[in-house]
Motif scaffolding. Structure first.
Motif, PDB file in Angstrom:
ATOM      1  N   VAL A   1       0.863  -1.179   0.000  1.00  0.00           N
ATOM      2  CA  VAL A   1       0.000   0.000   0.000  1.00  0.00           C
ATOM      3  C   VAL A   1       0.902   1.234   0.000  1.00  0.00           C
ATOM      4  O   VAL A   1       1.723   1.394   0.898  1.00  0.00           O
ATOM      5  CB  VAL A   1      -0.924   0.020   1.239  1.00  0.00           C
ATOM      6  CG1 VAL A   1      -1.766   1.283   1.266  1.00  0.00           C
ATOM      7  CG2 VAL A   1      -1.806  -1.229   1.277  1.00  0.00           C
ATOM      8  N   VAL A   2       0.748   2.077  -1.027  1.00  0.00           N
ATOM      9  CA  VAL A   2       1.514   3.319  -1.110  1.00  0.00           C
ATOM     10  C   VAL A   2       0.532   4.479  -0.999  1.00  0.00           C
ATOM     11  O   VAL A   2      -0.367   4.636  -1.833  1.00  0.00           O
ATOM     12  CB  VAL A   2       2.309   3.425  -2.427  1.00  0.00           C
ATOM     13  CG1 VAL A   2       3.062   4.750  -2.484  1.00  0.00           C
ATOM     14  CG2 VAL A   2       3.274   2.248  -2.577  1.00  0.00           C
ATOM     15  N   CYS A   3       0.712   5.286   0.044  1.00  0.00           N
ATOM     16  CA  CYS A   3      -0.168   6.429   0.296  1.00  0.00           C
ATOM     17  C   CYS A   3       0.540   7.721  -0.068  1.00  0.00           C
ATOM     18  O   CYS A   3       1.692   7.936   0.326  1.00  0.00           O
ATOM     19  CB  CYS A   3      -0.539   6.500   1.777  1.00  0.00           C
ATOM     20  SG  CYS A   3      -1.416   5.067   2.386  1.00  0.00           S
ATOM     21  N   THR A   4      -0.165   8.576  -0.783  1.00  0.00           N
ATOM     22  CA  THR A   4       0.283   9.935  -1.055  1.00  0.00           C
ATOM     23  C   THR A   4      -0.929  10.835  -0.853  1.00  0.00           C
ATOM     24  O   THR A   4      -2.037  10.354  -0.642  1.00  0.00           O
ATOM     25  CB  THR A   4       0.803  10.095  -2.501  1.00  0.00           C
ATOM     26  OG1 THR A   4      -0.245   9.769  -3.413  1.00  0.00           O
ATOM     27  CG2 THR A   4       2.008   9.207  -2.765  1.00  0.00           C
ATOM     28  N   TYR A   5      -0.719  12.128  -0.917  1.00  0.00           N
ATOM     29  CA  TYR A   5      -1.863  13.030  -0.866  1.00  0.00           C
ATOM     30  C   TYR A   5      -2.668  12.804  -2.134  1.00  0.00           C
ATOM     31  O   TYR A   5      -2.141  12.882  -3.231  1.00  0.00           O
ATOM     32  CB  TYR A   5      -1.425  14.489  -0.801  1.00  0.00           C
ATOM     33  CG  TYR A   5      -0.685  14.872   0.456  1.00  0.00           C
ATOM     34  CD1 TYR A   5      -0.694  14.075   1.579  1.00  0.00           C
ATOM     35  CD2 TYR A   5       0.023  16.054   0.515  1.00  0.00           C
ATOM     36  CE1 TYR A   5      -0.022  14.439   2.736  1.00  0.00           C
ATOM     37  CE2 TYR A   5       0.706  16.432   1.665  1.00  0.00           C
ATOM     38  CZ  TYR A   5       0.673  15.614   2.764  1.00  0.00           C
ATOM     39  OH  TYR A   5       1.338  15.973   3.903  1.00  0.00           O
ATOM     40  N   GLY A   6      -3.934  12.496  -1.982  1.00  0.00           N
ATOM     41  CA  GLY A   6      -4.807  12.333  -3.132  1.00  0.00           C
ATOM     42  C   GLY A   6      -4.958  10.916  -3.638  1.00  0.00           C
ATOM     43  O   GLY A   6      -5.926  10.611  -4.314  1.00  0.00           O
ATOM     44  N   LYS A   7      -4.016  10.017  -3.315  1.00  0.00           N
ATOM     45  CA  LYS A   7      -4.084   8.681  -3.912  1.00  0.00           C
ATOM     46  C   LYS A   7      -3.502   7.616  -2.984  1.00  0.00           C
ATOM     47  O   LYS A   7      -2.507   7.837  -2.312  1.00  0.00           O
ATOM     48  CB  LYS A   7      -3.317   8.687  -5.232  1.00  0.00           C
ATOM     49  CG  LYS A   7      -3.372   7.403  -6.008  1.00  0.00           C
ATOM     50  CD  LYS A   7      -2.648   7.600  -7.337  1.00  0.00           C
ATOM     51  CE  LYS A   7      -2.587   6.340  -8.150  1.00  0.00           C
ATOM     52  NZ  LYS A   7      -1.825   6.551  -9.392  1.00  0.00           N
ATOM     53  N   ILE A   8      -4.153   6.458  -3.000  1.00  0.00           N
ATOM     54  CA  ILE A   8      -3.629   5.255  -2.358  1.00  0.00           C
ATOM     55  C   ILE A   8      -3.566   4.188  -3.448  1.00  0.00           C
ATOM     56  O   ILE A   8      -4.578   3.877  -4.079  1.00  0.00           O
ATOM     57  CB  ILE A   8      -4.534   4.754  -1.216  1.00  0.00           C
ATOM     58  CG1 ILE A   8      -4.684   5.813  -0.127  1.00  0.00           C
ATOM     59  CG2 ILE A   8      -3.995   3.448  -0.641  1.00  0.00           C
ATOM     60  CD1 ILE A   8      -5.692   5.448   0.956  1.00  0.00           C
ATOM     61  N   SER A   9      -2.394   3.657  -3.671  1.00  0.00           N
ATOM     62  CA  SER A   9      -2.211   2.612  -4.674  1.00  0.00           C
ATOM     63  C   SER A   9      -1.917   1.303  -3.948  1.00  0.00           C
ATOM     64  O   SER A   9      -0.996   1.231  -3.133  1.00  0.00           O
ATOM     65  CB  SER A   9      -1.054   2.980  -5.610  1.00  0.00           C
ATOM     66  OG  SER A   9      -0.979   2.065  -6.672  1.00  0.00           O
ATOM     67  N   ILE A  10      -2.723   0.284  -4.251  1.00  0.00           N
ATOM     68  CA  ILE A  10      -2.595  -1.007  -3.573  1.00  0.00           C
ATOM     69  C   ILE A  10      -2.256  -2.084  -4.591  1.00  0.00           C
ATOM     70  O   ILE A  10      -2.982  -2.268  -5.570  1.00  0.00           O
ATOM     71  CB  ILE A  10      -3.901  -1.410  -2.864  1.00  0.00           C
ATOM     72  CG1 ILE A  10      -4.444  -0.261  -2.034  1.00  0.00           C
ATOM     73  CG2 ILE A  10      -3.686  -2.654  -2.008  1.00  0.00           C
ATOM     74  CD1 ILE A  10      -5.898  -0.420  -1.672  1.00  0.00           C
TER      75      ILE A  10
END
Length: 170
Positions: A29-38
Protein backbone atom coordinates in the motif's frame (compact mmCIF):
# COMPACT_ATOMS: atom_id res chain seq x y z
CA UNK A 1 0.58 8.90 16.35
CA UNK A 2 2.38 5.61 16.98
CA UNK A 3 5.55 5.87 19.01
CA UNK A 4 8.65 3.73 18.28
CA UNK A 5 9.89 4.26 21.81
CA UNK A 6 9.15 6.85 24.48
CA UNK A 7 10.95 9.64 22.59
CA UNK A 8 10.84 9.12 18.84
CA UNK A 9 7.65 9.51 16.73
CA UNK A 10 7.12 7.20 13.78
CA UNK A 11 7.28 10.09 11.29
CA UNK A 12 9.00 13.41 11.60
CA UNK A 13 6.62 16.14 12.84
CA UNK A 14 8.79 18.72 11.01
CA UNK A 15 8.57 17.22 7.51
CA UNK A 16 5.70 16.65 5.08
CA UNK A 17 5.24 13.15 3.73
CA UNK A 18 5.72 12.60 0.03
CA UNK A 19 4.79 8.90 0.20
CA UNK A 20 4.32 6.24 2.85
CA UNK A 21 4.67 2.60 1.82
CA UNK A 22 3.42 -0.23 4.01
CA UNK A 23 2.26 -3.82 3.69
CA UNK A 24 3.60 -7.34 3.73
CA UNK A 25 4.99 -9.77 1.14
CA UNK A 26 1.67 -10.33 -0.63
CA UNK A 27 0.27 -6.76 -0.52
CA UNK A 28 1.75 -3.29 -0.84
CA UNK A 29 0.00 0.00 0.00
CA UNK A 30 1.51 3.32 -1.11
CA UNK A 31 -0.17 6.43 0.30
CA UNK A 32 0.28 9.94 -1.06
CA UNK A 33 -1.86 13.03 -0.87
CA UNK A 34 -4.81 12.33 -3.13
CA UNK A 35 -4.08 8.68 -3.91
CA UNK A 36 -3.63 5.26 -2.36
CA UNK A 37 -2.21 2.61 -4.67
CA UNK A 38 -2.59 -1.01 -3.57
CA UNK A 39 -0.80 -3.95 -5.16
CA UNK A 40 -2.45 -7.26 -4.33
CA UNK A 41 -0.32 -10.34 -5.00
CA UNK A 42 -2.03 -13.51 -6.15
CA UNK A 43 -1.55 -15.21 -2.77
CA UNK A 44 -3.18 -12.51 -0.61
CA UNK A 45 -6.03 -13.98 1.49
CA UNK A 46 -9.57 -12.63 1.01
CA UNK A 47 -9.61 -11.64 4.69
CA UNK A 48 -6.67 -9.25 4.15
CA UNK A 49 -8.35 -7.70 1.09
CA UNK A 50 -11.42 -6.98 3.23
CA UNK A 51 -9.36 -5.64 6.15
CA UNK A 52 -7.56 -3.19 3.88
CA UNK A 53 -10.71 -1.91 2.15
CA UNK A 54 -12.66 -1.58 5.42
CA UNK A 55 -9.65 0.03 7.12
CA UNK A 56 -9.45 2.66 4.38
CA UNK A 57 -13.19 3.24 4.66
CA UNK A 58 -12.86 3.82 8.39
CA UNK A 59 -10.25 6.53 7.87
CA UNK A 60 -11.81 8.39 4.90
CA UNK A 61 -15.30 7.48 3.67
CA UNK A 62 -14.94 9.92 0.77
CA UNK A 63 -12.36 7.55 -0.78
CA UNK A 64 -13.36 6.19 -4.21
CA UNK A 65 -11.99 3.69 -6.69
CA UNK A 66 -12.74 4.22 -10.37
CA UNK A 67 -13.46 1.02 -12.26
CA UNK A 68 -13.80 0.64 -16.02
CA UNK A 69 -15.79 -2.35 -17.22
CA UNK A 70 -16.91 -3.49 -20.66
CA UNK A 71 -20.29 -5.15 -20.29
CA UNK A 72 -23.74 -5.57 -21.80
CA UNK A 73 -26.14 -2.69 -21.28
CA UNK A 74 -28.31 -4.82 -18.97
CA UNK A 75 -25.33 -5.49 -16.67
CA UNK A 76 -24.98 -1.80 -15.80
CA UNK A 77 -27.91 -2.07 -13.39
CA UNK A 78 -26.26 -5.12 -11.78
CA UNK A 79 -23.19 -3.01 -10.92
CA UNK A 80 -25.39 -0.16 -9.70
CA UNK A 81 -27.33 -2.59 -7.49
CA UNK A 82 -24.00 -3.46 -5.83
CA UNK A 83 -23.44 0.16 -4.82
CA UNK A 84 -21.31 1.24 -7.78
CA UNK A 85 -22.05 4.74 -9.12
CA UNK A 86 -22.21 5.02 -12.92
CA UNK A 87 -20.03 7.91 -14.12
CA UNK A 88 -20.13 7.34 -17.87
CA UNK A 89 -20.83 4.77 -20.55
CA UNK A 90 -20.35 4.51 -24.30
CA UNK A 91 -21.19 1.85 -26.82
CA UNK A 92 -18.25 -0.03 -28.36
CA UNK A 93 -17.88 -3.10 -30.58
CA UNK A 94 -17.35 -5.26 -27.48
CA UNK A 95 -20.36 -3.90 -25.55
CA UNK A 96 -20.64 -0.85 -23.33
CA UNK A 97 -17.49 0.73 -21.90
CA UNK A 98 -18.62 1.89 -18.48
CA UNK A 99 -16.87 3.82 -15.76
CA UNK A 100 -18.06 3.40 -12.19
CA UNK A 101 -17.02 5.09 -8.95
CA UNK A 102 -16.91 2.70 -6.04
CA UNK A 103 -17.61 4.75 -2.91
CA UNK A 104 -15.86 3.60 0.26
CA UNK A 105 -18.84 4.94 2.20
CA UNK A 106 -20.85 1.92 0.96
CA UNK A 107 -20.12 -1.43 2.64
CA UNK A 108 -22.09 -3.13 -0.13
CA UNK A 109 -19.85 -1.57 -2.79
CA UNK A 110 -16.72 -2.53 -0.83
CA UNK A 111 -17.93 -6.12 -0.52
CA UNK A 112 -18.51 -6.23 -4.29
CA UNK A 113 -15.07 -4.68 -4.92
CA UNK A 114 -13.41 -7.24 -2.63
CA UNK A 115 -15.10 -10.03 -4.62
CA UNK A 116 -13.98 -8.44 -7.91
CA UNK A 117 -10.37 -8.27 -6.64
CA UNK A 118 -10.48 -11.84 -5.32
CA UNK A 119 -11.75 -13.20 -8.64
CA UNK A 120 -9.14 -11.23 -10.58
CA UNK A 121 -6.33 -12.60 -8.41
CA UNK A 122 -7.05 -16.09 -9.75
CA UNK A 123 -5.48 -14.88 -13.04
CA UNK A 124 -2.92 -12.22 -12.08
CA UNK A 125 -1.71 -9.67 -9.52
CA UNK A 126 -4.03 -6.65 -9.23
CA UNK A 127 -3.32 -2.94 -8.67
CA UNK A 128 -6.15 -0.84 -7.27
CA UNK A 129 -5.81 2.94 -7.25
CA UNK A 130 -8.05 4.83 -4.85
CA UNK A 131 -8.53 8.56 -4.55
CA UNK A 132 -8.89 10.23 -1.16
CA UNK A 133 -8.31 13.49 0.69
CA UNK A 134 -5.83 12.10 3.22
CA UNK A 135 -2.99 14.05 4.81
CA UNK A 136 -0.08 13.04 7.09
CA UNK A 137 -2.33 12.35 10.07
CA UNK A 138 -4.74 10.27 7.95
CA UNK A 139 -1.82 8.25 6.56
CA UNK A 140 -0.64 7.55 10.09
CA UNK A 141 -4.17 6.64 11.19
CA UNK A 142 -4.39 4.24 8.22
CA UNK A 143 -1.08 2.67 9.19
CA UNK A 144 -2.36 2.24 12.76
CA UNK A 145 -5.60 0.70 11.46
CA UNK A 146 -3.82 -1.77 9.15
CA UNK A 147 -0.97 -2.62 11.54
CA UNK A 148 -3.26 -5.22 13.14
CA UNK A 149 -2.92 -7.34 9.98
CA UNK A 150 -0.47 -10.18 10.53
CA UNK A 151 2.98 -9.38 9.15
CA UNK A 152 2.13 -5.72 8.46
CA UNK A 153 5.11 -3.37 8.42
CA UNK A 154 6.40 -0.04 7.13
CA UNK A 155 8.34 -0.52 3.90
CA UNK A 156 9.42 3.01 3.01
CA UNK A 157 8.82 6.64 4.05
CA UNK A 158 9.63 9.52 1.69
CA UNK A 159 9.47 13.14 2.73
CA UNK A 160 9.01 16.24 0.62
CA UNK A 161 12.11 18.37 0.22
CA UNK A 162 10.60 21.41 1.95
CA UNK A 163 10.18 21.60 5.71
CA UNK A 164 6.71 22.34 7.15
CA UNK A 165 7.85 24.69 9.87
CA UNK A 166 10.49 26.56 7.87
CA UNK A 167 10.82 30.24 8.77
CA UNK A 168 11.36 32.58 5.84
CA UNK A 169 12.94 36.01 6.10
CA UNK A 170 11.17 38.53 3.84
Amino acid sequence: MRIKDDKEPLISPHLSLSSFEMGRDDVNVVCTYGKISIWFGRQVPDLVIGQILLGMSGIDQSTVHELEVICDFDEITYYESNGYVLVSYARTKEGYRTTFNIPFSSKKALFALAGYISRGLKKEDIVVDCYWTGDDSDIMRLYEELSGIEGWKIKNINYKEDVKDKNYDY
